[in-house]
Design a protein around this motif. Structure first.
Motif, mmCIF file in Angstrom:
data_model
loop_
_atom_site.group_PDB
_atom_site.id
_atom_site.type_symbol
_atom_site.label_atom_id
_atom_site.label_comp_id
_atom_site.label_asym_id
_atom_site.label_seq_id
_atom_site.Cartn_x
_atom_site.Cartn_y
_atom_site.Cartn_z
ATOM 1 N N TYR A 78 -6.212 1.474 -7.611
ATOM 2 C CA TYR A 78 -6.348 2.803 -7.037
ATOM 3 C C TYR A 78 -7.348 2.826 -5.887
ATOM 4 O O TYR A 78 -8.240 1.983 -5.793
ATOM 5 C CB TYR A 78 -6.774 3.813 -8.109
ATOM 6 N N ALA A 79 -7.183 3.828 -5.020
ATOM 7 C CA ALA A 79 -8.110 4.041 -3.905
ATOM 8 C C ALA A 79 -9.535 4.064 -4.448
ATOM 9 O O ALA A 79 -9.803 4.646 -5.494
ATOM 10 C CB ALA A 79 -7.795 5.356 -3.207
ATOM 11 N N LYS A 103 0.868 -1.176 0.000
ATOM 12 C CA LYS A 103 0.000 0.000 0.000
ATOM 13 C C LYS A 103 0.907 1.229 0.000
ATOM 14 O O LYS A 103 1.961 1.215 0.608
ATOM 15 C CB LYS A 103 -0.870 0.032 1.252
ATOM 16 N N PHE A 104 0.476 2.262 -0.712
ATOM 17 C CA PHE A 104 1.226 3.508 -0.635
ATOM 18 C C PHE A 104 0.250 4.680 -0.661
ATOM 19 O O PHE A 104 -0.848 4.568 -1.207
ATOM 20 C CB PHE A 104 2.274 3.620 -1.754
ATOM 21 N N THR A 105 0.655 5.761 -0.041
ATOM 22 C CA THR A 105 -0.178 6.956 0.029
ATOM 23 C C THR A 105 0.339 7.975 -0.981
ATOM 24 O O THR A 105 1.521 8.332 -0.963
ATOM 25 C CB THR A 105 -0.155 7.550 1.452
ATOM 26 N N SER A 106 -0.554 8.419 -1.854
ATOM 27 C CA SER A 106 -0.176 9.385 -2.892
ATOM 28 C C SER A 106 -0.086 10.794 -2.302
ATOM 29 O O SER A 106 -0.452 11.026 -1.149
ATOM 30 C CB SER A 106 -1.210 9.364 -4.014
ATOM 31 N N ARG A 107 0.365 11.721 -3.121
ATOM 32 C CA ARG A 107 0.428 13.123 -2.689
ATOM 33 C C ARG A 107 -0.948 13.659 -2.315
ATOM 34 O O ARG A 107 -1.068 14.569 -1.525
ATOM 35 C CB ARG A 107 1.032 13.990 -3.793
ATOM 36 N N ASN A 108 -1.987 13.078 -2.906
ATOM 37 C CA ASN A 108 -3.365 13.500 -2.618
ATOM 38 C C ASN A 108 -3.926 12.807 -1.386
ATOM 39 O O ASN A 108 -5.129 12.841 -1.154
ATOM 40 C CB ASN A 108 -4.276 13.195 -3.812
ATOM 41 N N GLN A 109 -3.062 12.091 -0.641
ATOM 42 C CA GLN A 109 -3.450 11.376 0.575
ATOM 43 C C GLN A 109 -4.431 10.236 0.313
ATOM 44 O O GLN A 109 -5.257 9.902 1.143
ATOM 45 C CB GLN A 109 -4.036 12.350 1.618
ATOM 46 N N LYS A 110 -4.316 9.606 -0.859
ATOM 47 C CA LYS A 110 -5.121 8.429 -1.186
ATOM 48 C C LYS A 110 -4.240 7.197 -1.074
ATOM 49 O O LYS A 110 -3.071 7.243 -1.449
ATOM 50 C CB LYS A 110 -5.682 8.536 -2.596
ATOM 51 N N VAL A 111 -4.817 6.112 -0.572
ATOM 52 C CA VAL A 111 -4.057 4.881 -0.398
ATOM 53 C C VAL A 111 -4.334 3.962 -1.588
ATOM 54 O O VAL A 111 -5.479 3.582 -1.843
ATOM 55 C CB VAL A 111 -4.421 4.184 0.929
ATOM 56 N N HIS A 112 -3.281 3.636 -2.327
ATOM 57 C CA HIS A 112 -3.339 2.753 -3.486
ATOM 58 C C HIS A 112 -2.575 1.475 -3.166
ATOM 59 O O HIS A 112 -1.798 1.432 -2.219
ATOM 60 C CB HIS A 112 -2.717 3.421 -4.717
#
Length: 181
Positions: free
Chosen positions: A142-143, A116-125
């Motif tokens: 994608y989230a 899991k990783f958190t994007s710059r937009n604070q979404k977890v993908h």
């Protein structure tokens, strides 16, 4: 439709969903919500419409048969659930530019690669790699498109993937929208 934060971009359409066991539920705070099950593509999920998002007419439509639902995927009691924001009288037409979903059957998923990783937009993908015909590819979910059920299917090591091809860092990347064991 009441939406918070960035919920609008995570909205999903469930076409021809079949509701069952529609009941009114009163929360501890005294609000009245609609709870029901919804069958989509042969699988049944818990669903809810919160007070303010539903009317008596919506309740009757849910009891009458197949409906088109707009809402958000979430988790309740460690199971996927669908929070319904609106019932549609008919499913919207898909734009002609939309790509059809591709199916990759029997993909060998590298379980150690699932992250899991958190994007710059604070979404977890979720990212992962998989092998088909002795070639290894990267994939992303994608989230809003993944749940604990999706992760369980990927962690099984062998899955059927549905999605479209894109690129990431100049490499093929399978943008995964659904995963089945």
């Amino acid at each position: 439709m009441s939406l918070r934060g960035n919920e609008a971009q995570n909205l999903r359409l469930l076409s021809e969903a079949r509701p069952s066991q529609v009941t009114v539920f009163r929360s501890a705070s005294g609000r009245s919500h609609l709870k029901f099950n919804v069958e989509v593509e042969g699988k049944t999920y818990a669903a809810i419409m919160y007070e303010g998002d539903w009317t008596a007419a919506d309740q009757e439509r849910l009891k009458a048969g197949s409906v088109n639902l707009v809402g958000l995927w979430d988790t309740y009691a460690n199971q996927p659930s669908f929070t319904v924001k609106r019932l549609l009288s008919q499913a919207p037409a898909l734009p002609s530019t939309s790509k059809p979903l591709l199916k990759i059957a029997s993909a060998q998923v590298n379980v150690a690669s699932i992250k899991k990783f958190t994007s710059r937009n604070q979404k977890v993908h979720v990212t992962y790699t998989f092998t088909v015909n002795n070639k290894t590819y990267q994939g992303v979910v994608y989230a809003g498109d993944w749940s604990s059920v999706t992760l369980d299917a990927l962690r099984s090591g062998k899955a059927t993937l549905f999605g479209t091809w894109g690129t990431f860092e100049n490499k093929p990347n399978f943008i995964t929208q659904r995963v089945e064991r």
